[in-house]
Design an enzyme around this catalytic site. Structure first.
Site, PDB file in Angstrom:
ATOM      1  N   CYS A  54      19.414  48.290  88.402  1.00 50.43           N
ATOM      2  CA  CYS A  54      19.508  47.834  89.793  1.00 50.43           C
ATOM      3  C   CYS A  54      18.284  47.025  90.197  1.00 50.43           C
ATOM      4  O   CYS A  54      18.393  45.907  90.714  1.00 50.43           O
ATOM      5  CB  CYS A  54      19.685  49.057  90.699  1.00 50.43           C
ATOM      6  N   CYS A  59      21.406  44.759  91.114  1.00 46.50           N
ATOM      7  CA  CYS A  59      21.566  44.599  92.573  1.00 46.50           C
ATOM      8  C   CYS A  59      20.474  43.766  93.234  1.00 46.50           C
ATOM      9  O   CYS A  59      20.767  42.857  94.020  1.00 46.50           O
ATOM     10  CB  CYS A  59      21.575  45.969  93.256  1.00 46.50           C
ATOM     11  N   LYS A  62      19.986  40.075  92.014  1.00 42.47           N
ATOM     12  CA  LYS A  62      21.280  39.438  92.319  1.00 42.47           C
ATOM     13  C   LYS A  62      21.411  39.120  93.803  1.00 42.47           C
ATOM     14  O   LYS A  62      21.741  38.004  94.189  1.00 42.47           O
ATOM     15  CB  LYS A  62      22.394  40.376  91.835  1.00 42.47           C
ATOM     16  N   SER A 195      34.617  39.798  85.574  1.00 42.49           N
ATOM     17  CA  SER A 195      34.087  40.980  86.248  1.00 42.49           C
ATOM     18  C   SER A 195      33.388  40.554  87.529  1.00 42.49           C
ATOM     19  O   SER A 195      33.142  39.367  87.750  1.00 42.49           O
ATOM     20  CB  SER A 195      33.055  41.641  85.333  1.00 42.49           C
ATOM     21  N   TYR A 196      32.989  41.543  88.345  1.00 41.09           N
ATOM     22  CA  TYR A 196      32.274  41.149  89.560  1.00 41.09           C
ATOM     23  C   TYR A 196      30.937  40.509  89.208  1.00 41.09           C
ATOM     24  O   TYR A 196      30.475  39.587  89.886  1.00 41.09           O
ATOM     25  CB  TYR A 196      32.129  42.330  90.538  1.00 41.09           C
ATOM     26  N   ALA A 198      30.386  38.566  86.664  1.00 39.92           N
ATOM     27  CA  ALA A 198      30.698  37.177  86.299  1.00 39.92           C
ATOM     28  C   ALA A 198      30.855  36.325  87.556  1.00 39.92           C
ATOM     29  O   ALA A 198      30.259  35.244  87.678  1.00 39.92           O
ATOM     30  CB  ALA A 198      31.983  37.128  85.467  1.00 39.92           C
ATOM     31  N   GLU A 200      29.913  36.965  90.685  1.00 38.42           N
ATOM     32  CA  GLU A 200      28.700  36.878  91.506  1.00 38.42           C
ATOM     33  C   GLU A 200      27.725  35.848  90.920  1.00 38.42           C
ATOM     34  O   GLU A 200      27.172  35.019  91.652  1.00 38.42           O
ATOM     35  CB  GLU A 200      28.012  38.240  91.587  1.00 38.42           C
ATOM     36  N   HIS A 465      31.619  42.242 120.281  1.00 41.55           N
ATOM     37  CA  HIS A 465      32.006  40.853 120.413  1.00 41.55           C
ATOM     38  C   HIS A 465      30.779  39.953 120.530  1.00 41.55           C
ATOM     39  O   HIS A 465      29.823  40.337 121.199  1.00 41.55           O
ATOM     40  CB  HIS A 465      32.864  40.717 121.678  1.00 41.55           C
ATOM     41  N   GLU A 470      34.645  43.020 114.415  1.00 42.96           N
ATOM     42  CA  GLU A 470      35.569  43.436 115.482  1.00 42.96           C
ATOM     43  C   GLU A 470      37.014  43.105 115.120  1.00 42.96           C
ATOM     44  O   GLU A 470      37.948  43.702 115.653  1.00 42.96           O
ATOM     45  CB  GLU A 470      35.194  42.802 116.828  1.00 42.96           C
TER      46      GLU A 470
HETATM   47  C1  LIG Z   1      24.253  42.100  87.527  1.00 38.42           C
HETATM   48  C2  LIG Z   1      24.469  43.438  88.164  1.00 38.42           C
HETATM   49  C3  LIG Z   1      24.598  43.531  89.521  1.00 38.42           C
HETATM   50  C4  LIG Z   1      24.781  44.766  90.127  1.00 38.42           C
HETATM   51  N1  LIG Z   1      24.919  44.811  91.474  1.00 38.42           N
HETATM   52  C5  LIG Z   1      25.109  45.999  92.086  1.00 38.42           C
HETATM   53  C6  LIG Z   1      25.218  46.071  93.494  1.00 38.42           C
HETATM   54  O1  LIG Z   1      25.173  45.061  94.188  1.00 38.42           O
HETATM   55  N2  LIG Z   1      25.371  47.289  94.058  1.00 38.42           N
HETATM   56  C7  LIG Z   1      25.436  48.435  93.303  1.00 38.42           C
HETATM   57  O2  LIG Z   1      25.562  49.516  93.873  1.00 38.42           O
HETATM   58  N3  LIG Z   1      25.350  48.392  91.956  1.00 38.42           N
HETATM   59  C8  LIG Z   1      25.187  47.205  91.333  1.00 38.42           C
HETATM   60  N4  LIG Z   1      25.056  47.158  89.979  1.00 38.42           N
HETATM   61  C9  LIG Z   1      25.192  48.410  89.200  1.00 38.42           C
HETATM   62  C10 LIG Z   1      23.914  49.235  89.224  1.00 38.42           C
HETATM   63  O3  LIG Z   1      22.831  48.438  88.840  1.00 38.42           O
HETATM   64  C11 LIG Z   1      24.080  50.432  88.299  1.00 38.42           C
HETATM   65  O4  LIG Z   1      25.250  51.121  88.651  1.00 38.42           O
HETATM   66  C12 LIG Z   1      22.909  51.390  88.391  1.00 38.42           C
HETATM   67  O5  LIG Z   1      21.697  50.758  88.085  1.00 38.42           O
HETATM   68  C13 LIG Z   1      23.142  52.569  87.434  1.00 38.42           C
HETATM   69  O6  LIG Z   1      22.055  53.439  87.494  1.00 38.42           O
HETATM   70  P1  LIG Z   1      21.780  54.450  86.296  1.00 38.42           P
HETATM   71  O7  LIG Z   1      20.716  55.358  86.778  1.00 38.42           O
HETATM   72  O8  LIG Z   1      23.044  55.038  85.826  1.00 38.42           O
HETATM   73  O9  LIG Z   1      21.244  53.559  85.087  1.00 38.42           O
HETATM   74  P2  LIG Z   1      20.178  52.387  85.018  1.00 38.42           P
HETATM   75  O10 LIG Z   1      19.730  51.939  86.340  1.00 38.42           O
HETATM   76  O11 LIG Z   1      20.759  51.364  84.114  1.00 38.42           O
HETATM   77  O12 LIG Z   1      18.918  53.067  84.312  1.00 38.42           O
HETATM   78  C14 LIG Z   1      18.930  53.531  83.000  1.00 38.42           C
HETATM   79  C15 LIG Z   1      17.524  53.477  82.437  1.00 38.42           C
HETATM   80  O13 LIG Z   1      17.459  54.243  81.234  1.00 38.42           O
HETATM   81  C16 LIG Z   1      16.736  53.518  80.252  1.00 38.42           C
HETATM   82  N5  LIG Z   1      17.128  54.012  78.940  1.00 38.42           N
HETATM   83  C17 LIG Z   1      18.291  53.789  78.263  1.00 38.42           C
HETATM   84  N6  LIG Z   1      18.277  54.454  77.098  1.00 38.42           N
HETATM   85  C18 LIG Z   1      17.096  55.116  77.034  1.00 38.42           C
HETATM   86  C19 LIG Z   1      16.501  55.969  76.066  1.00 38.42           C
HETATM   87  N7  LIG Z   1      17.132  56.282  74.935  1.00 38.42           N
HETATM   88  N8  LIG Z   1      15.273  56.464  76.324  1.00 38.42           N
HETATM   89  C20 LIG Z   1      14.610  56.158  77.463  1.00 38.42           C
HETATM   90  N9  LIG Z   1      15.137  55.350  78.411  1.00 38.42           N
HETATM   91  C21 LIG Z   1      16.360  54.841  78.195  1.00 38.42           C
HETATM   92  C22 LIG Z   1      17.148  52.083  80.536  1.00 38.42           C
HETATM   93  O14 LIG Z   1      16.291  51.145  79.959  1.00 38.42           O
HETATM   94  C23 LIG Z   1      17.093  52.063  82.060  1.00 38.42           C
HETATM   95  O15 LIG Z   1      15.789  51.806  82.498  1.00 38.42           O
HETATM   96  C24 LIG Z   1      24.853  45.938  89.334  1.00 38.42           C
HETATM   97  C25 LIG Z   1      24.717  45.856  87.955  1.00 38.42           C
HETATM   98  C26 LIG Z   1      24.534  44.614  87.365  1.00 38.42           C
HETATM   99  C27 LIG Z   1      24.403  44.532  85.879  1.00 38.42           C
END
Ligand SMILES: Cc1cc2nc3c(=O)[nH]c(=O)nc-3n(C[C@H](O)[C@H](O)[C@H](O)COP(=O)(O)OP(=O)(O)OC[C@H]3O[C@@H](n4cnc5c(N)ncnc54)[C@H](O)[C@@H]3O)c2cc1C
Length: 490
Positions: A54, A59, A62, A195-196, A198, A200, A465, A470
């Site tokens: 994020c 997020c 983006k 996808s969204y 793509a 966005e 308004h 609204e």
């Molecule tokens: C382009 C894009 C736009 C988005 N826009 C939105 C939006 O507008 N609104 C919204 O709500 N969501 C949005 N999302 C989705 C949102 O970013 C994710 O749903 C959210 O970040 C998921 O959180 P998480 O904690 O599951 O994982 P993440 O935030 O992905 O965190 C996982 C972390 O774990 C680390 N990790 C992975 N494997 C290991 C390991 N083995 N050891 C140690 N660390 C590890 C990763 O490097 C990462 O830092 C978007 C996603 C993308 C790709």
């Protein structure tokens, strides 16, 4: 291997939205907590700091770049409102990228400070399971550390998928892991996917004045309401995004001048076509980060189809003291607020503070395309499938945002629909809003829908308004009536 074993009440793997929220909450409630986070560089070598998808590649960057693109539209509106804007108005990608990247870096730093303040121990290591209470973490330099804990939360998120069967895809393409960190403009871009992410990306690239094409094999925004999705792409096309529908790429080659030549098949005609682009961005979905965790060492089950971790309503995996939250968990919305809330609630349960479990129903979301699409609840298709067509009433309206009038903007795709049960008081099943500030509008109505609002109650809600929001409280025309759903201005 380092000699000392470290023991924690809670070990969180993944310092993204869900992991950080869970770790901070648990520490605040008195647990001894550690977070391990490690970012594997993208195939193009892009890397970033603490905070997960994020903050770094989702997020936040983006939405900021979406804003940059929206500002372009406002600059075009400005002369209608009396502003004398010197032409031509140019956009500097380098400047925008630097500002966005600096802000993201400040968030990385902020997360580290917050962990420190709450006495959460942070390790920048890549974790994999040794057994069901122990993980082995490896630093960038190859140093290994063993960490053990009573409870372990997996919050490792996901990464963009590459079509490895397409020649040149990995070698020459980029993904959302790279686009926000490019120092130079990507130039003429082919975005592959529907996808969204793509749409966005294609939306903001077009808005910034770049020649942008979206190539999609089937329908846009699968899982979202399809009428709304068509309007989203229709608006994008009206703004200059090119769409290659029912097409699939087969090869990417680098030409001597550095340009990328893409060969694709038109699935309708069966013909092969070619085009040249400066950048190819794959946005064809995401893979959960479960591959390198050695889940089998702890006996954690994953879905054979999605590779995501199987969890129950309490976020518990097949191992009772190991949990999974956020994008890596099966059946969860891939959204930041759900990951955060699930993480906090899990921490409270682990600390014996609460029994509340996450409610994943009626989660609102917004697709930040040039015309934003906000929704909460069921799509029209899903409502029909669940309740039967004869039990569903859909109220709808095309409307013209007041701001569009003076600026002479086309509002053909500004549309709202509310999907309700037909039987009085007509419980609202879903709300779909296409127009400016859709996220802000949808967030407000999401509360009502979460509380079980009916159509009658929405109609008794007094509007503010003159706003677009609204219009939701003025939806009088049902689809079934066949009457013209065009609202004539404010
Ligand atoms: C382009 C894009 C736009 C988005 N826009 C939105 C939006 O507008 N609104 C919204 O709500 N969501 C949005 N999302 C989705 C949102 O970013 C994710 O749903 C959210 O970040 C998921 O959180 P998480 O904690 O599951 O994982 P993440 O935030 O992905 O965190 C996982 C972390 O774990 C680390 N990790 C992975 N494997 C290991 C390991 N083995 N050891 C140690 N660390 C590890 C990763 O490097 C990462 O830092 C978007 C996603 C993308 C790709």
């Amino acid at each position: 291997m380092e000699a000392g074993r470290q023991d924690y009440n809670l070990l969180v793997i993944g310092g993204g939205s869900g992991g950080l929220a869970c770790a901070k909450e648990a520490a605040q409630l008195g647990m001894k907590v550690a977070v391990v986070d490690y970012v594997e560089p993208s195939p193009r070598g892009t890397r970033w700091g603490l905070g997960g998808t994020c903050v770094n590649v989702g997020c936040i960057p983006k939405k900021l770049i979406h804003q940059a693109a929206l500002l372009g539209g406002m600059i075009r509106d400005a002369p209608h409102y009396g502003w004398d804007v010197a032409q031509p108005v140019l956009h500097d990608w380098r400047k925008m990228a630097e500002a966005v990247q600096n802000y993201v870096k400040s968030l990385n730093w902020g997360h580290r400070v917050q962990l420190q303040d709450r006495k959460v121990k942070y390790f920048n290591i890549k974790a994999s399971f040794v057994n069901e209470h122990t993980i082995c973490g490896v630093t960038k330099g190859g140093k290994e550390t063993l960490l053990s804990a009573e409870h372990i939360v997996i919050a490792t998120g996901g990464r963009p998928k590459y079509p490895t069967h397409i020649e040149g895809a990995l070698e020459y393409g980029i993904t959302s892991d790279d686009i926000f960190w490019l120092k130079e403009s990507p130039g003429k871009t082919l975005v592959v996917g529907a996808s969204y992410v793509a749409l966005e990306c294609a939306g903001f690239l077009t808005g910034l004045g770049l020649d942008t094409t979206v190539m999609m094999r089937s329908i846009p925004l699968r899982g979202f309401d399809q009428q709304m999705s068509s309007l989203v792409t229709e608006y994008m096309a009206s703004q200059g995004t090119r769409f290659l529908k029912h097409c699939t790429p087969s090869r990417v080659q680098k030409l001597p001048d550095g340009q990328l030549q893409v060969t694709w098949e038109d699935l309708t005609s069966g013909r092969e076509n070619m085009g040249t682009f400066s950048t190819v961005l794959w946005a064809i979905g995401r893979i959960p980060e479960t591959r390198s965790l050695n889940l089998e060492n702890a006996g954690i089950n994953t879905s054979p189809n999605s590779q995501k971790i199987l969890v129950d309503a309490q976020e518990v995996t097949s191992v009772p003291h190991i949990y999974a939250i956020g994008d890596v968990a099966e059946g969860r919305p891939e959204l930041t607020p759900t990951a955060i809330m699930a993480g906090k609630l899990l921490a409270r349960r682990l600390c014996g503070q609460s029994l509340d479990v996450m409610d994943y129903s009626n989660v609102p979301t917004t697709v930040f395309t040039p015309l934003e699409y906000g929704c909460v609840g069921l799509s029209e298709e899903e409502a029909m499938a669940r309740h039967g067509e004869e039990h569903v009433e859909v109220y709808h309206a095309y409307y013209k945002p007041l701001e569009f009038t003076v600026a002479e903007r086309d509002a053909s795709q500004c549309y709202i629909k509310m999907v309700c049960l037909r039987k009085p008081p007509q419980l609202v099943l879903g709300l779909h809003f296409l127009g400016p500030n859709a996220g802000e509008v949808t967030q407000g109505f999401a509360l009502g829908i979460k509380c079980g609002a009916s159509y009658e109650q929405v109609m008794r809600t007094v509007g503010i308004h003159p706003t677009c929001a609204e219009e939701v409280a003025k939806l009088r025309i049902s689809k079934r009536s066949g009457l013209d759903p065009t609202v004539t201005g404010c």
